[in-house]
Design a protein around this motif. Structure first.
Motif, short mmCIF file in Angstrom:
data_model
loop_
_atom_site.label_atom_id
_atom_site.label_comp_id
_atom_site.label_asym_id
_atom_site.label_seq_id
_atom_site.Cartn_x
_atom_site.Cartn_y
_atom_site.Cartn_z
N ASP A 102 0.83 -1.20 0.00
CA ASP A 102 0.00 0.00 0.00
C ASP A 102 0.87 1.26 0.00
OD1 ASP A 102 -2.18 -1.61 0.05
OD2 ASP A 102 -2.83 -1.11 2.08
N PHE A 103 0.34 2.31 -0.60
CA PHE A 103 1.05 3.60 -0.60
C PHE A 103 0.65 4.37 0.65
CE2 PHE A 103 1.92 7.98 -1.73
CZ PHE A 103 3.14 7.89 -2.38
N LEU A 104 1.64 4.81 1.42
CA LEU A 104 1.41 5.50 2.68
C LEU A 104 1.63 7.00 2.52
CD1 LEU A 104 3.13 3.12 5.27
CD2 LEU A 104 0.76 3.15 4.49
N VAL A 105 0.73 7.75 3.11
CA VAL A 105 0.83 9.21 3.14
C VAL A 105 1.09 9.63 4.58
CG1 VAL A 105 -0.40 11.38 2.70
CG2 VAL A 105 -0.71 9.43 1.17
N PRO A 106 1.99 10.56 4.83
CA PRO A 106 2.25 10.98 6.21
C PRO A 106 0.98 11.41 6.92
CG PRO A 106 3.90 11.88 4.74
CD PRO A 106 2.87 11.24 3.86
N GLY A 107 0.83 10.96 8.15
CA GLY A 107 -0.33 11.29 8.95
C GLY A 107 -1.40 10.23 8.99
N THR A 108 -1.36 9.27 8.08
CA THR A 108 -2.36 8.22 8.07
C THR A 108 -1.98 7.13 9.08
OG1 THR A 108 -1.22 7.12 6.25
CG2 THR A 108 -2.99 8.63 5.68
N PRO A 109 -2.97 6.48 9.71
CA PRO A 109 -2.66 5.43 10.70
C PRO A 109 -2.01 4.22 10.04
CG PRO A 109 -4.91 6.23 10.96
CD PRO A 109 -4.41 6.79 9.66
N VAL A 110 -0.99 3.68 10.69
CA VAL A 110 -0.32 2.48 10.19
C VAL A 110 -0.41 1.33 11.18
CG1 VAL A 110 1.29 3.64 8.64
CG2 VAL A 110 1.87 3.37 11.06
N LEU A 111 -0.58 1.63 12.47
CA LEU A 111 -0.69 0.59 13.48
C LEU A 111 -1.86 0.90 14.40
CD1 LEU A 111 3.05 0.03 14.51
CD2 LEU A 111 1.60 -1.60 13.29
N ALA A 112 -2.69 -0.09 14.65
CA ALA A 112 -3.73 0.00 15.65
C ALA A 112 -3.27 -0.74 16.89
CB ALA A 112 -5.04 -0.59 15.13
N VAL A 113 -3.44 -0.12 18.06
CA VAL A 113 -3.00 -0.69 19.33
C VAL A 113 -4.22 -1.21 20.07
CG1 VAL A 113 -1.74 -0.27 21.47
CG2 VAL A 113 -1.11 0.97 19.38
N HIS A 114 -4.15 -2.46 20.48
CA HIS A 114 -5.24 -3.09 21.23
C HIS A 114 -4.73 -3.45 22.63
CE1 HIS A 114 -7.82 -3.84 17.62
NE2 HIS A 114 -6.63 -3.81 17.03
N GLY A 115 -5.43 -2.93 23.65
CA GLY A 115 -5.14 -3.35 25.01
C GLY A 115 -4.19 -2.48 25.78
N GLY A 116 -3.92 -1.28 25.35
CA GLY A 116 -3.01 -0.42 26.11
C GLY A 116 -2.66 0.83 25.34
N GLN A 117 -1.66 1.55 25.87
CA GLN A 117 -1.22 2.77 25.25
C GLN A 117 -0.27 2.49 24.09
OE1 GLN A 117 -2.45 5.80 26.10
NE2 GLN A 117 -3.77 4.67 27.53
N ALA A 118 -0.18 3.45 23.19
CA ALA A 118 0.72 3.30 22.06
C ALA A 118 2.17 3.35 22.53
CB ALA A 118 0.47 4.41 21.04
N PRO A 119 3.02 2.47 22.04
CA PRO A 119 4.45 2.53 22.40
C PRO A 119 5.06 3.84 21.94
CG PRO A 119 3.89 0.43 21.36
CD PRO A 119 2.71 1.34 21.16
N PRO A 120 6.14 4.27 22.57
CA PRO A 120 6.81 5.51 22.14
C PRO A 120 7.29 5.41 20.69
CG PRO A 120 7.60 4.82 24.30
CD PRO A 120 6.76 3.69 23.78
N ARG A 121 7.29 6.53 20.03
CA ARG A 121 7.69 6.54 18.62
C ARG A 121 9.13 6.06 18.43
NH1 ARG A 121 4.48 9.64 15.21
NH2 ARG A 121 2.32 9.47 15.96
N ARG A 122 9.99 6.34 19.39
CA ARG A 122 11.40 5.98 19.20
C ARG A 122 11.61 4.47 19.13
NH1 ARG A 122 13.28 4.33 24.07
NH2 ARG A 122 12.05 4.92 25.91
#
Length: 461
Positions: free
Chosen positions: A281-301
């Motif tokens: 798929d072609f990705l555009v900046p700002g679009t969701p790439v990962l959905a997190v189930h069961g907790g907070q999103a991991p840090p970007r780093r």
């Protein structure tokens, strides 16, 4: 259509390697192998130079100056050969580079621009360039090792081992050149290109992890896409979406994901990650790439370098790329400018082969587990209907006027109807009916229609 019970041997599965994305990306580059070869030959030259110096010192310590003098005369004779090799090797490299450019240009125009990467990934091409450049660098290094002092009592080095090594590299270069020409001629033949594409597709299928529905986690109802905000982002078997991770890098095609890294991150943070886009798929900046189930999103780093985005699709984790390339080759062959239905039939042979291998494999989504068996990553993959449409839809639309292609396509669809389980036969029946309707609109007489709608695995013999 009668129901047959068909037993197919499952495709072998291998656990994805942690560094497999890096390995695959290096295979898609042309600079790594020649650079590594030149660095390696420099190290080998240092060792050979030390061996030559140690040999001269040993003979001088024993007082065997006559042998040293003989070695000096041999080195002078070998110097002429080394100089000639150094002068001719760059010309040889230019010839090989010209052959590669012509082959790539012809393949791009005859088949599809997407097969150019087969030449870039060709091991024999990279090995040939690497050995040629290494031989050239070695000759330059050896020429610097010749001592200008002819006196065997004070000379410090006689490039004996280095000269023998240079001759060995020349012999290896000639052997690789013959293999390179043979390999390039094979890649310019459509049958070998199609076979390589099919082989890559089977390799991707073999590396696929256990499908989601085979592991007790149902595939997302939305096919892995982002749910509408009204439904709360709930996916059956995974619970509601608790956070999203957006794409914050440059725009491009999602080439692959570092599965091991994402599984480690999800296990460390106690969540389940679901990849939203599919590979390719072609990705555009700002679009969701990962959905997190069961907790907070991991840090970007910690998610850095987990997703690889490039300018084109690769075979590494892309299950549909092989069908896309085969379909493009068939479409190019069926165009009025080329008018080569036999090539389209060869592409259909491999399309049917790939779909037959996938006909009984669970698709739509695959899961990746940690060492304790807990689901940590859900990855969408193309479904059966999507793969069938990818393989047949565009070719069917252009094949109505070519009886050879319609006959082969009907035979392939009939074979797949025998192999596929009952719940997967609907898209095959749909394409068969659409092909029949298209032929009836194009064929001028009942005899022509009957001939074009007669299944034949060879098209027309």
């Amino acid at each position: 259509m009668s129901d047959w019970t068909v037993t197919q041997s499952p495709l072998p599965r291998r656990r994805p390697r942690a560094l497999s994305p890096l390995r695959e990306h290096l295979r898609d580059t042309f600079w790594f192998a020649p650079t590594a070869a030149m660095v390696g030959v420099f190290v080998v030259w240092l060792v050979a130079q030390e061996l030559d110096a140690a040999l001269v010192r040993s003979l001088q310590d024993d007082g065997d100056y006559g042998t040293v003098a003989e070695l000096l005369r041999f080195a002078d004779d070998a110097k002429t050969v080394v100089s000639a090799v150094g002068s001719a090797m760059m010309t040889f490299i230019g010839v090989v580079f010209s052959i590669s450019l012509v082959a790539v240009q012809m393949a791009s125009g005859q088949f599809t621009p997407r097969v150019v990467r087969l030449f870039v990934r060709s091991r024999i091409t990279k090995a040939t360039f690497a050995v040629f450049l290494a031989t050239f660098v070695l000759t330059l290094l050896v020429l610097t090792s010749y001592d200008s002092t002819p006196d065997p009592r004070v000379t410090t080095s006689v490039p004996l081992v280095q000269s023998v090594l240079t001759l060995f590299m020349v012999a290896l270069s000639l052997l690789l050149f013959v293999m390179y020409v043979n390999g390039t001629l094979r890649l310019m033949r459509v049958s070998h290109v199609i076979a390589r594409i099919a082989a890559e597709s089977f390799r991707v299928a073999a590396l696929m992890p256990a499908p989601a529905d085979a592991e007790g986690v149902p595939a997302p109802a939305d096919g892995g896409r982002v749910p509408a905000p009204a439904d709360g982002g709930r996916v059956p078997g995974l619970g509601p979406v608790t956070a999203w991770v957006a794409h914050d890098a440059h725009a491009g095609v999602l080439r692959d994901v570092h599965i091991a890294r994402l599984v480690r991150v999800a296990r460390k943070h106690g969540v389940v990650l679901r990849l939203v886009p599919r590979i390719g798929d072609f990705l555009v900046p700002g679009t969701p790439v990962l959905a997190v189930h069961g907790g907070q999103a991991p840090p970007r780093r910690v998610l850095r370098y987990a997703l690889s985005v490039g300018v084109e699709r690769t075979f590494h984790q892309d299950l549909g790329l092989g069908l896309r390339q085969l379909s493009d080759i068939a479409l190019r062959a069926l165009s009025s400018a080329v008018n080569d239905p036999t090539t389209a039939v060869q592409a259909l042979d491999r399309i049917v082969q790939i779909l037959a291998a996938l006909s009984r494999r669970p698709l739509d989504a695959a899961v990746h587990r940690d060492r304790r068996g807990a689901v940590r990553l859900v990855q969408p993959v193309p479904g059966w209907t999507e793969l069938v449409d990818l393989g047949f839809a565009e070719v069917r639309a252009c094949a109505a006027g070519s009886p050879q292609v319609t006959r082969r396509m009907l035979a392939g669809l009939d074979d797949l109807l025998l192999l596929a389980p009952p719940e997967r036969r609907e898209p095959l029946r749909r394409h068969r009916e659409l092909l029949r309707q298209a032929v009836e609109r194009v064929a001028p007489t009942p005899a022509d229609r009957a001939f074009a709608l007669s299944p034949d695995r060879q098209g027309i013999g």
